[in-house]
Design a protein around this motif. Structure first.
Motif, short mmCIF file in Angstrom:
data_model
loop_
_atom_site.label_atom_id
_atom_site.label_comp_id
_atom_site.label_asym_id
_atom_site.label_seq_id
_atom_site.Cartn_x
_atom_site.Cartn_y
_atom_site.Cartn_z
N PRO A 96 34.56 -17.61 18.17
CA PRO A 96 34.39 -17.08 19.53
C PRO A 96 33.76 -18.04 20.51
O PRO A 96 34.13 -18.07 21.69
CB PRO A 96 33.52 -15.84 19.30
N ASP B 288 45.90 -10.98 21.32
CA ASP B 288 44.92 -10.05 21.90
C ASP B 288 43.50 -10.63 21.85
O ASP B 288 42.73 -10.48 22.81
CB ASP B 288 44.97 -8.72 21.15
N ASP B 289 43.16 -11.29 20.74
CA ASP B 289 41.82 -11.87 20.63
C ASP B 289 41.60 -12.97 21.66
O ASP B 289 40.52 -13.07 22.27
CB ASP B 289 41.59 -12.43 19.23
N ALA C 31 43.06 -13.24 24.55
CA ALA C 31 42.94 -12.61 25.87
C ALA C 31 41.54 -12.06 26.09
O ALA C 31 40.96 -12.19 27.17
CB ALA C 31 43.98 -11.50 26.00
N THR C 32 40.97 -11.48 25.05
CA THR C 32 39.62 -10.91 25.16
C THR C 32 38.56 -12.00 25.31
O THR C 32 37.65 -11.91 26.15
CB THR C 32 39.31 -10.05 23.93
N LEU C 33 38.67 -13.06 24.52
CA LEU C 33 37.63 -14.09 24.48
C LEU C 33 37.70 -15.06 25.65
O LEU C 33 36.68 -15.58 26.10
CB LEU C 33 37.74 -14.87 23.15
N THR C 34 38.91 -15.35 26.14
CA THR C 34 39.06 -16.35 27.20
C THR C 34 39.28 -15.74 28.57
O THR C 34 39.21 -16.45 29.58
CB THR C 34 40.24 -17.29 26.90
N GLY C 35 39.60 -14.46 28.60
CA GLY C 35 39.87 -13.82 29.89
C GLY C 35 41.29 -13.98 30.36
O GLY C 35 41.63 -13.56 31.46
N GLN C 36 42.16 -14.59 29.54
CA GLN C 36 43.56 -14.71 29.92
C GLN C 36 44.45 -14.66 28.69
O GLN C 36 44.06 -15.11 27.60
CB GLN C 36 43.82 -16.02 30.66
N SER C 37 45.64 -14.10 28.85
CA SER C 37 46.60 -14.06 27.76
C SER C 37 47.31 -15.40 27.65
O SER C 37 47.58 -16.05 28.67
CB SER C 37 47.64 -12.96 28.01
N ARG D 254 35.60 -19.07 23.96
CA ARG D 254 34.99 -18.81 25.28
C ARG D 254 34.87 -20.09 26.09
O ARG D 254 34.89 -20.04 27.34
CB ARG D 254 33.63 -18.15 25.10
#
Length: 448
Positions: free
Chosen positions: A214, A239-240, A242-248, A218
Protein backbone atom coordinates in the motif's frame (compact mmCIF):
# COMPACT_ATOMS: atom_id res chain seq x y z
CA UNK A 1 10.93 8.91 -42.38
CA UNK A 2 11.88 10.42 -39.02
CA UNK A 3 10.56 7.89 -36.53
CA UNK A 4 12.20 9.26 -33.37
CA UNK A 5 11.24 12.86 -34.01
CA UNK A 6 11.95 14.22 -30.52
CA UNK A 7 15.68 13.50 -30.89
CA UNK A 8 15.89 16.27 -33.47
CA UNK A 9 14.09 18.88 -31.37
CA UNK A 10 15.75 21.94 -29.87
CA UNK A 11 14.78 20.76 -26.39
CA UNK A 12 17.93 19.32 -24.82
CA UNK A 13 17.08 19.08 -21.15
CA UNK A 14 19.51 16.88 -19.18
CA UNK A 15 18.34 13.45 -18.08
CA UNK A 16 15.85 12.94 -20.88
CA UNK A 17 16.62 9.20 -20.78
CA UNK A 18 17.53 7.70 -17.41
CA UNK A 19 18.53 4.11 -16.63
CA UNK A 20 20.43 2.38 -13.87
CA UNK A 21 23.73 2.93 -15.68
CA UNK A 22 23.36 6.67 -16.29
CA UNK A 23 21.44 9.42 -18.00
CA UNK A 24 21.57 11.17 -21.37
CA UNK A 25 20.07 14.29 -22.85
CA UNK A 26 18.38 13.89 -26.22
CA UNK A 27 21.31 15.43 -28.06
CA UNK A 28 23.78 13.17 -26.22
CA UNK A 29 21.68 10.15 -27.16
CA UNK A 30 21.48 11.34 -30.76
CA UNK A 31 25.27 11.76 -30.94
CA UNK A 32 25.98 8.31 -29.52
CA UNK A 33 23.33 6.70 -31.68
CA UNK A 34 24.82 8.43 -34.71
CA UNK A 35 28.10 6.66 -33.95
CA UNK A 36 26.31 3.33 -33.80
CA UNK A 37 24.56 4.11 -37.09
CA UNK A 38 27.94 4.73 -38.74
CA UNK A 39 29.19 1.32 -37.59
CA UNK A 40 26.10 -0.38 -39.00
CA UNK A 41 26.38 0.86 -42.57
CA UNK A 42 26.20 -2.01 -45.01
CA UNK A 43 24.77 -4.57 -42.57
CA UNK A 44 21.42 -6.12 -43.55
CA UNK A 45 20.25 -6.88 -39.99
CA UNK A 46 21.73 -6.70 -36.49
CA UNK A 47 20.94 -8.06 -33.03
CA UNK A 48 21.45 -6.66 -29.55
CA UNK A 49 21.45 -8.35 -26.17
CA UNK A 50 18.58 -6.34 -24.77
CA UNK A 51 19.72 -5.78 -21.20
CA UNK A 52 17.83 -2.99 -19.42
CA UNK A 53 20.46 -0.30 -19.91
CA UNK A 54 21.39 2.86 -21.76
CA UNK A 55 23.63 0.81 -24.04
CA UNK A 56 20.63 -1.12 -25.36
CA UNK A 57 18.66 2.09 -25.90
CA UNK A 58 21.61 3.67 -27.73
CA UNK A 59 22.08 0.61 -29.94
CA UNK A 60 18.40 0.31 -30.86
CA UNK A 61 18.25 4.04 -31.58
CA UNK A 62 21.36 3.84 -33.77
CA UNK A 63 19.95 0.96 -35.79
CA UNK A 64 16.70 2.84 -36.35
CA UNK A 65 18.61 5.95 -37.45
CA UNK A 66 20.65 3.83 -39.87
CA UNK A 67 17.59 2.05 -41.24
CA UNK A 68 19.00 -1.35 -40.27
CA UNK A 69 16.41 -3.77 -38.80
CA UNK A 70 17.35 -4.77 -35.26
CA UNK A 71 16.57 -7.95 -33.34
CA UNK A 72 16.45 -7.55 -29.52
CA UNK A 73 17.51 -10.79 -27.81
CA UNK A 74 16.17 -11.51 -24.31
CA UNK A 75 19.14 -11.38 -21.92
CA UNK A 76 17.87 -14.49 -20.14
CA UNK A 77 17.41 -16.48 -23.36
CA UNK A 78 18.74 -20.00 -23.11
CA UNK A 79 21.42 -21.27 -25.46
CA UNK A 80 18.93 -22.97 -27.79
CA UNK A 81 16.61 -19.93 -27.96
CA UNK A 82 19.51 -17.57 -28.64
CA UNK A 83 20.93 -19.83 -31.33
CA UNK A 84 17.51 -20.13 -32.97
CA UNK A 85 16.98 -16.35 -33.05
CA UNK A 86 20.41 -15.66 -34.55
CA UNK A 87 20.21 -18.50 -37.06
CA UNK A 88 16.64 -17.71 -38.08
CA UNK A 89 17.24 -13.97 -38.47
CA UNK A 90 20.77 -14.10 -39.83
CA UNK A 91 21.55 -11.13 -37.61
CA UNK A 92 25.00 -10.05 -36.49
CA UNK A 93 25.28 -9.35 -32.77
CA UNK A 94 26.56 -5.83 -32.29
CA UNK A 95 29.41 -5.75 -29.75
CA UNK A 96 28.80 -3.67 -26.65
CA UNK A 97 31.47 -1.08 -27.42
CA UNK A 98 31.34 2.60 -26.54
CA UNK A 99 30.16 4.21 -29.80
CA UNK A 100 31.95 7.28 -31.11
CA UNK A 101 29.93 10.37 -31.89
CA UNK A 102 28.77 10.36 -35.46
CA UNK A 103 26.77 12.20 -38.04
CA UNK A 104 23.09 11.32 -38.21
CA UNK A 105 22.24 9.65 -41.51
CA UNK A 106 19.11 10.29 -43.52
CA UNK A 107 16.44 7.89 -42.31
CA UNK A 108 14.80 5.44 -44.74
CA UNK A 109 11.26 5.29 -46.05
CA UNK A 110 8.26 4.65 -43.84
CA UNK A 111 7.82 1.15 -45.26
CA UNK A 112 11.31 0.00 -44.25
CA UNK A 113 11.55 -2.67 -41.56
CA UNK A 114 12.44 -1.32 -38.12
CA UNK A 115 12.30 -4.24 -35.71
CA UNK A 116 12.23 -8.01 -35.78
CA UNK A 117 10.56 -9.11 -32.55
CA UNK A 118 10.48 -12.80 -31.69
CA UNK A 119 7.32 -14.30 -30.26
CA UNK A 120 7.37 -16.23 -27.00
CA UNK A 121 7.24 -19.58 -28.80
CA UNK A 122 4.25 -20.96 -26.88
CA UNK A 123 2.99 -22.78 -29.99
CA UNK A 124 6.35 -23.80 -31.47
CA UNK A 125 9.72 -22.23 -32.17
CA UNK A 126 9.74 -18.43 -31.70
CA UNK A 127 8.82 -16.58 -34.90
CA UNK A 128 10.50 -13.40 -36.12
CA UNK A 129 7.84 -10.72 -36.57
CA UNK A 130 8.85 -7.91 -38.94
CA UNK A 131 7.50 -4.51 -37.89
CA UNK A 132 7.78 -1.46 -40.17
CA UNK A 133 8.64 2.08 -39.20
CA UNK A 134 5.21 3.20 -40.41
CA UNK A 135 3.44 0.70 -38.15
CA UNK A 136 5.37 1.89 -35.09
CA UNK A 137 4.74 5.56 -35.89
CA UNK A 138 1.02 4.97 -36.46
CA UNK A 139 0.67 3.10 -33.19
CA UNK A 140 2.58 5.60 -31.07
CA UNK A 141 0.70 8.53 -32.56
CA UNK A 142 -2.64 6.83 -31.89
CA UNK A 143 -1.65 6.09 -28.29
CA UNK A 144 -0.45 9.65 -27.81
CA UNK A 145 -3.95 10.79 -28.65
CA UNK A 146 -5.74 8.15 -26.59
CA UNK A 147 -3.60 8.75 -23.51
CA UNK A 148 -3.02 12.51 -24.02
CA UNK A 149 0.69 11.61 -23.93
CA UNK A 150 2.87 14.68 -24.48
CA UNK A 151 6.42 15.96 -24.11
CA UNK A 152 5.48 17.20 -20.63
CA UNK A 153 5.12 13.63 -19.33
CA UNK A 154 7.69 11.51 -17.51
CA UNK A 155 7.27 7.80 -18.21
CA UNK A 156 8.48 5.31 -15.60
CA UNK A 157 8.76 1.57 -16.13
CA UNK A 158 11.07 -1.38 -15.59
CA UNK A 159 9.83 -3.67 -18.36
CA UNK A 160 12.05 -5.81 -20.61
CA UNK A 161 13.45 -4.10 -23.70
CA UNK A 162 12.65 -6.88 -26.16
CA UNK A 163 8.82 -6.73 -26.30
CA UNK A 164 6.24 -4.31 -27.65
CA UNK A 165 5.32 -3.04 -24.18
CA UNK A 166 8.80 -2.26 -22.88
CA UNK A 167 10.62 -1.41 -26.11
CA UNK A 168 8.14 0.02 -28.61
CA UNK A 169 5.84 1.80 -26.14
CA UNK A 170 8.31 2.20 -23.31
CA UNK A 171 11.38 3.45 -25.21
CA UNK A 172 10.42 4.44 -28.75
CA UNK A 173 7.30 6.17 -27.43
CA UNK A 174 9.24 8.75 -25.39
CA UNK A 175 11.78 9.16 -28.21
CA UNK A 176 8.99 9.96 -30.67
CA UNK A 177 6.69 11.98 -28.42
CA UNK A 178 9.38 13.78 -26.44
CA UNK A 179 8.46 12.70 -22.92
CA UNK A 180 11.15 11.93 -20.37
CA UNK A 181 11.94 8.25 -19.72
CA UNK A 182 13.05 6.66 -16.45
CA UNK A 183 13.82 2.93 -16.71
CA UNK A 184 14.03 1.39 -13.25
CA UNK A 185 15.94 -1.74 -14.26
CA UNK A 186 13.43 -3.98 -12.52
CA UNK A 187 9.74 -3.17 -12.03
CA UNK A 188 9.70 -3.42 -8.25
CA UNK A 189 7.18 -1.57 -6.07
CA UNK A 190 10.00 0.35 -4.37
CA UNK A 191 11.60 1.40 -7.67
CA UNK A 192 8.26 2.65 -8.98
CA UNK A 193 7.46 4.45 -5.73
CA UNK A 194 10.85 6.21 -5.69
CA UNK A 195 10.57 7.44 -9.29
CA UNK A 196 8.52 10.54 -9.85
CA UNK A 197 6.56 10.05 -13.03
CA UNK A 198 3.32 11.13 -14.60
CA UNK A 199 2.88 7.81 -16.42
CA UNK A 200 3.73 4.28 -15.29
CA UNK A 201 3.73 1.11 -17.42
CA UNK A 202 3.38 -2.35 -15.89
CA UNK A 203 2.14 -5.87 -16.50
CA UNK A 204 -0.44 -7.44 -14.16
CA UNK A 205 2.24 -9.11 -12.02
CA UNK A 206 3.85 -5.70 -11.42
CA UNK A 207 0.54 -4.08 -10.52
CA UNK A 208 -0.43 -6.98 -8.27
CA UNK A 209 2.80 -6.56 -6.29
CA UNK A 210 2.32 -2.80 -6.07
CA UNK A 211 -1.27 -3.22 -4.89
CA UNK A 212 0.02 -5.59 -2.20
CA UNK A 213 2.38 -2.83 -0.99
CA UNK A 214 0.00 0.00 0.00
CA UNK A 215 2.75 2.53 0.71
CA UNK A 216 4.24 2.00 -2.76
CA UNK A 217 0.82 2.23 -4.38
CA UNK A 218 -0.04 5.46 -2.57
CA UNK A 219 3.26 6.97 -3.76
CA UNK A 220 1.90 6.73 -7.33
CA UNK A 221 -1.15 8.85 -6.54
CA UNK A 222 0.33 12.03 -8.13
CA UNK A 223 0.69 10.27 -11.50
CA UNK A 224 -1.97 10.88 -14.12
CA UNK A 225 -1.86 7.48 -15.86
CA UNK A 226 -1.20 3.89 -14.75
CA UNK A 227 -1.15 1.60 -17.80
CA UNK A 228 -1.52 -2.18 -17.63
CA UNK A 229 -1.06 -4.59 -20.51
CA UNK A 230 0.41 -7.82 -21.89
CA UNK A 231 -2.18 -9.91 -19.99
CA UNK A 232 -5.60 -9.30 -18.43
CA UNK A 233 -5.48 -7.35 -15.16
CA UNK A 234 -7.41 -9.22 -12.43
CA UNK A 235 -10.44 -7.24 -11.30
CA UNK A 236 -9.43 -7.28 -7.61
CA UNK A 237 -6.07 -5.73 -8.53
CA UNK A 238 -7.87 -3.10 -10.64
CA UNK A 239 -10.09 -2.26 -7.67
CA UNK A 240 -7.20 -2.17 -5.18
CA UNK A 241 -5.19 0.20 -7.37
CA UNK A 242 -8.18 2.49 -7.75
CA UNK A 243 -8.62 2.61 -3.99
CA UNK A 244 -4.94 3.12 -3.12
CA UNK A 245 -3.95 5.57 -5.87
CA UNK A 246 -7.21 7.42 -6.39
CA UNK A 247 -7.45 6.42 -10.05
CA UNK A 248 -8.36 3.33 -12.04
CA UNK A 249 -5.66 1.88 -14.30
CA UNK A 250 -5.89 2.14 -18.08
CA UNK A 251 -5.88 -1.25 -19.78
CA UNK A 252 -4.95 -1.87 -23.39
CA UNK A 253 -4.72 -4.83 -25.75
CA UNK A 254 -2.24 -5.80 -28.42
CA UNK A 255 0.22 -8.41 -29.53
CA UNK A 256 3.59 -8.59 -31.24
CA UNK A 257 2.05 -8.93 -34.69
CA UNK A 258 -0.40 -6.03 -34.36
CA UNK A 259 1.17 -3.69 -31.79
CA UNK A 260 -1.48 -2.03 -29.59
CA UNK A 261 -4.93 -1.94 -31.16
CA UNK A 262 -7.47 -1.42 -28.35
CA UNK A 263 -7.26 0.78 -25.27
CA UNK A 264 -9.21 2.69 -22.66
CA UNK A 265 -8.80 6.47 -22.89
CA UNK A 266 -7.10 8.70 -20.36
CA UNK A 267 -10.09 11.06 -20.31
CA UNK A 268 -12.77 8.39 -20.49
CA UNK A 269 -14.24 5.44 -18.65
CA UNK A 270 -12.02 2.64 -17.32
CA UNK A 271 -13.88 -0.63 -16.79
CA UNK A 272 -12.47 -3.52 -14.77
CA UNK A 273 -12.02 -6.63 -16.89
CA UNK A 274 -12.17 -4.68 -20.16
CA UNK A 275 -9.49 -3.25 -22.45
CA UNK A 276 -11.43 -0.41 -24.05
CA UNK A 277 -12.16 0.71 -27.60
CA UNK A 278 -10.23 0.36 -30.88
CA UNK A 279 -7.64 3.05 -31.52
CA UNK A 280 -8.22 5.42 -34.47
CA UNK A 281 -7.66 3.61 -37.75
CA UNK A 282 -8.11 0.16 -36.21
CA UNK A 283 -10.98 -2.15 -37.07
CA UNK A 284 -12.03 -5.18 -35.01
CA UNK A 285 -14.56 -7.94 -35.45
CA UNK A 286 -15.62 -11.27 -33.94
CA UNK A 287 -16.09 -14.42 -36.01
CA UNK A 288 -16.94 -18.03 -35.27
CA UNK A 289 -14.91 -21.10 -36.22
CA UNK A 290 -16.17 -20.88 -39.83
CA UNK A 291 -15.35 -17.18 -40.20
CA UNK A 292 -18.96 -16.05 -39.97
CA UNK A 293 -19.53 -12.71 -38.15
CA UNK A 294 -20.75 -12.75 -34.57
CA UNK A 295 -22.81 -10.05 -32.84
CA UNK A 296 -21.34 -7.32 -30.65
CA UNK A 297 -23.72 -8.00 -27.79
CA UNK A 298 -21.25 -8.17 -24.92
CA UNK A 299 -22.04 -11.85 -24.33
CA UNK A 300 -21.09 -13.82 -27.41
CA UNK A 301 -17.51 -15.08 -27.32
CA UNK A 302 -15.79 -15.09 -30.69
CA UNK A 303 -12.42 -15.14 -32.39
CA UNK A 304 -11.01 -11.61 -32.49
CA UNK A 305 -9.69 -10.26 -35.80
CA UNK A 306 -8.14 -6.82 -36.38
CA UNK A 307 -7.08 -4.65 -39.30
CA UNK A 308 -5.27 -1.35 -39.59
CA UNK A 309 -1.91 0.37 -40.15
CA UNK A 310 -0.16 -1.23 -37.16
CA UNK A 311 -0.07 -4.79 -38.52
CA UNK A 312 3.17 -6.66 -39.12
CA UNK A 313 4.82 -6.87 -42.52
CA UNK A 314 5.18 -10.61 -42.06
CA UNK A 315 7.38 -13.33 -40.60
CA UNK A 316 11.02 -14.03 -41.41
CA UNK A 317 11.22 -17.13 -43.58
CA UNK A 318 14.23 -18.48 -45.51
CA UNK A 319 15.98 -15.14 -45.79
CA UNK A 320 12.83 -13.27 -46.78
CA UNK A 321 9.58 -12.01 -45.29
CA UNK A 322 6.46 -14.16 -45.61
CA UNK A 323 3.29 -12.03 -45.47
CA UNK A 324 0.81 -12.98 -42.75
CA UNK A 325 -2.21 -15.08 -43.56
CA UNK A 326 -5.09 -12.61 -43.58
CA UNK A 327 -8.80 -13.22 -43.93
CA UNK A 328 -9.95 -10.54 -46.40
CA UNK A 329 -7.46 -8.13 -44.87
CA UNK A 330 -8.24 -9.11 -41.26
CA UNK A 331 -5.52 -10.52 -39.01
CA UNK A 332 -6.64 -13.48 -36.85
CA UNK A 333 -5.21 -12.73 -33.41
CA UNK A 334 -5.74 -16.19 -31.97
CA UNK A 335 -7.54 -14.55 -29.05
CA UNK A 336 -11.18 -14.85 -28.11
CA UNK A 337 -13.16 -11.88 -26.86
CA UNK A 338 -16.53 -10.23 -26.46
CA UNK A 339 -17.45 -6.81 -27.84
CA UNK A 340 -20.29 -4.83 -26.32
CA UNK A 341 -22.89 -2.79 -28.21
CA UNK A 342 -20.91 0.31 -27.18
CA UNK A 343 -17.70 -1.12 -28.66
CA UNK A 344 -15.98 -2.02 -25.39
CA UNK A 345 -13.79 -5.12 -25.66
CA UNK A 346 -13.24 -7.85 -23.08
CA UNK A 347 -10.44 -10.28 -23.85
CA UNK A 348 -11.30 -13.83 -22.80
CA UNK A 349 -7.84 -15.17 -23.65
CA UNK A 350 -6.12 -17.39 -26.16
CA UNK A 351 -8.44 -19.53 -28.22
CA UNK A 352 -6.12 -22.50 -27.74
CA UNK A 353 -6.15 -22.40 -23.92
CA UNK A 354 -8.75 -19.94 -22.63
CA UNK A 355 -11.87 -20.90 -24.58
CA UNK A 356 -13.19 -23.99 -22.83
CA UNK A 357 -15.93 -26.07 -24.43
CA UNK A 358 -17.55 -28.00 -21.60
CA UNK A 359 -20.86 -29.85 -21.74
CA UNK A 360 -21.95 -27.94 -24.84
CA UNK A 361 -21.16 -24.53 -23.29
CA UNK A 362 -18.41 -22.08 -24.31
CA UNK A 363 -16.73 -20.79 -21.15
CA UNK A 364 -14.03 -18.14 -20.94
CA UNK A 365 -11.26 -19.10 -18.54
CA UNK A 366 -10.74 -15.46 -17.54
CA UNK A 367 -14.26 -15.10 -16.17
CA UNK A 368 -13.75 -18.10 -13.90
CA UNK A 369 -10.32 -16.82 -12.83
CA UNK A 370 -11.80 -13.44 -11.91
CA UNK A 371 -14.46 -15.13 -9.80
CA UNK A 372 -11.85 -17.21 -7.95
CA UNK A 373 -9.78 -14.09 -7.25
CA UNK A 374 -12.73 -12.56 -5.42
CA UNK A 375 -12.23 -15.13 -2.65
CA UNK A 376 -10.17 -13.51 0.12
CA UNK A 377 -7.84 -16.51 0.40
CA UNK A 378 -6.93 -16.65 -3.31
CA UNK A 379 -3.81 -14.82 -4.52
CA UNK A 380 -3.48 -16.25 -8.04
CA UNK A 381 -5.62 -18.42 -10.28
CA UNK A 382 -5.32 -20.08 -13.68
CA UNK A 383 -8.13 -22.02 -15.33
CA UNK A 384 -7.80 -24.50 -18.20
CA UNK A 385 -9.87 -27.09 -20.00
CA UNK A 386 -8.75 -30.67 -19.37
CA UNK A 387 -9.97 -33.43 -21.76
CA UNK A 388 -12.98 -35.22 -20.30
CA UNK A 389 -14.83 -38.26 -21.76
CA UNK A 390 -18.31 -36.87 -21.02
CA UNK A 391 -17.97 -33.07 -20.94
CA UNK A 392 -15.46 -32.74 -23.75
CA UNK A 393 -13.39 -30.46 -21.54
CA UNK A 394 -13.48 -30.22 -17.78
CA UNK A 395 -13.01 -26.80 -16.21
CA UNK A 396 -9.95 -27.18 -13.99
CA UNK A 397 -8.42 -24.50 -11.75
CA UNK A 398 -4.89 -24.11 -10.42
CA UNK A 399 -4.94 -21.80 -7.42
CA UNK A 400 -2.34 -20.16 -5.19
CA UNK A 401 -4.13 -19.48 -1.92
CA UNK A 402 -4.02 -19.36 1.84
CA UNK A 403 -5.39 -22.52 3.48
CA UNK A 404 -8.76 -23.16 1.89
CA UNK A 405 -10.59 -26.25 0.69
CA UNK A 406 -11.09 -27.03 -2.99
CA UNK A 407 -14.79 -27.68 -2.43
CA UNK A 408 -15.20 -24.25 -0.85
CA UNK A 409 -13.69 -22.59 -3.91
CA UNK A 410 -15.90 -24.57 -6.29
CA UNK A 411 -19.01 -23.55 -4.36
CA UNK A 412 -17.75 -19.96 -4.20
CA UNK A 413 -17.61 -19.74 -8.01
CA UNK A 414 -20.90 -21.56 -8.47
CA UNK A 415 -22.60 -18.95 -6.28
CA UNK A 416 -21.36 -16.12 -8.51
CA UNK A 417 -21.44 -17.55 -12.03
CA UNK A 418 -23.68 -19.93 -13.92
CA UNK A 419 -23.36 -23.45 -12.51
CA UNK A 420 -21.81 -24.80 -15.71
CA UNK A 421 -18.93 -22.30 -15.32
CA UNK A 422 -17.76 -23.61 -11.97
CA UNK A 423 -14.47 -25.54 -11.92
CA UNK A 424 -15.03 -29.26 -11.47
CA UNK A 425 -11.52 -29.70 -10.03
CA UNK A 426 -9.30 -27.29 -8.10
CA UNK A 427 -5.58 -27.91 -7.60
CA UNK A 428 -3.89 -25.90 -4.83
CA UNK A 429 -0.33 -25.07 -5.94
CA UNK A 430 2.57 -23.05 -4.57
CA UNK A 431 3.02 -20.87 -7.69
CA UNK A 432 1.99 -20.48 -11.31
CA UNK A 433 4.55 -20.68 -14.15
CA UNK A 434 4.98 -17.27 -15.79
CA UNK A 435 7.12 -15.83 -18.57
CA UNK A 436 9.14 -12.61 -18.43
CA UNK A 437 6.05 -10.49 -19.13
CA UNK A 438 4.08 -12.05 -16.29
CA UNK A 439 1.81 -14.18 -18.48
CA UNK A 440 0.84 -17.53 -17.02
CA UNK A 441 2.25 -20.35 -19.15
CA UNK A 442 -0.76 -22.62 -19.05
CA UNK A 443 0.93 -25.28 -21.18
CA UNK A 444 3.21 -25.96 -18.19
CA UNK A 445 0.36 -26.58 -15.76
CA UNK A 446 0.00 -30.23 -14.93
CA UNK A 447 -2.35 -32.32 -12.82
CA UNK A 448 0.38 -34.83 -12.00
Amino acid sequence: MRLLTSLHSADDRPGAVVALDGALSRHELLARAGGVAARLRGLPIVAVDAVPSLSTIVTVTGALLAGVPIVPIPPDAGVLEREHILRDSGATVLPDLPPPAGDVPAEPSANAAALVLYTSGTTGAPKGVVISRAAIAADLDALAGAWQWTADDTLVHGLPLYHVHGLVLGVLGPLRIGSRLIHTGRPTPRAYAESRGSMYFGVPTVWSRIAADPSAARALAPARLLVSGSAPLPVPVFDDLATLTGQSPVERYGMTETLITVSARSDGERRPGHVGLPLPGIGTRLVDETGAPLPNDGRTIGHLQVQGPTLLDGYLRDGGVRPPDLADGWYPTGDVATIGPDGWHRIVGRASTDLIKSGGYRVGAGEVEDALLLHPAVREAAVVGVPHPDLGEQITAFVVAEPVGAAELIDFVAARLAAHKRPRVVHLVGSLPRNAMGKVQKSLLTTE
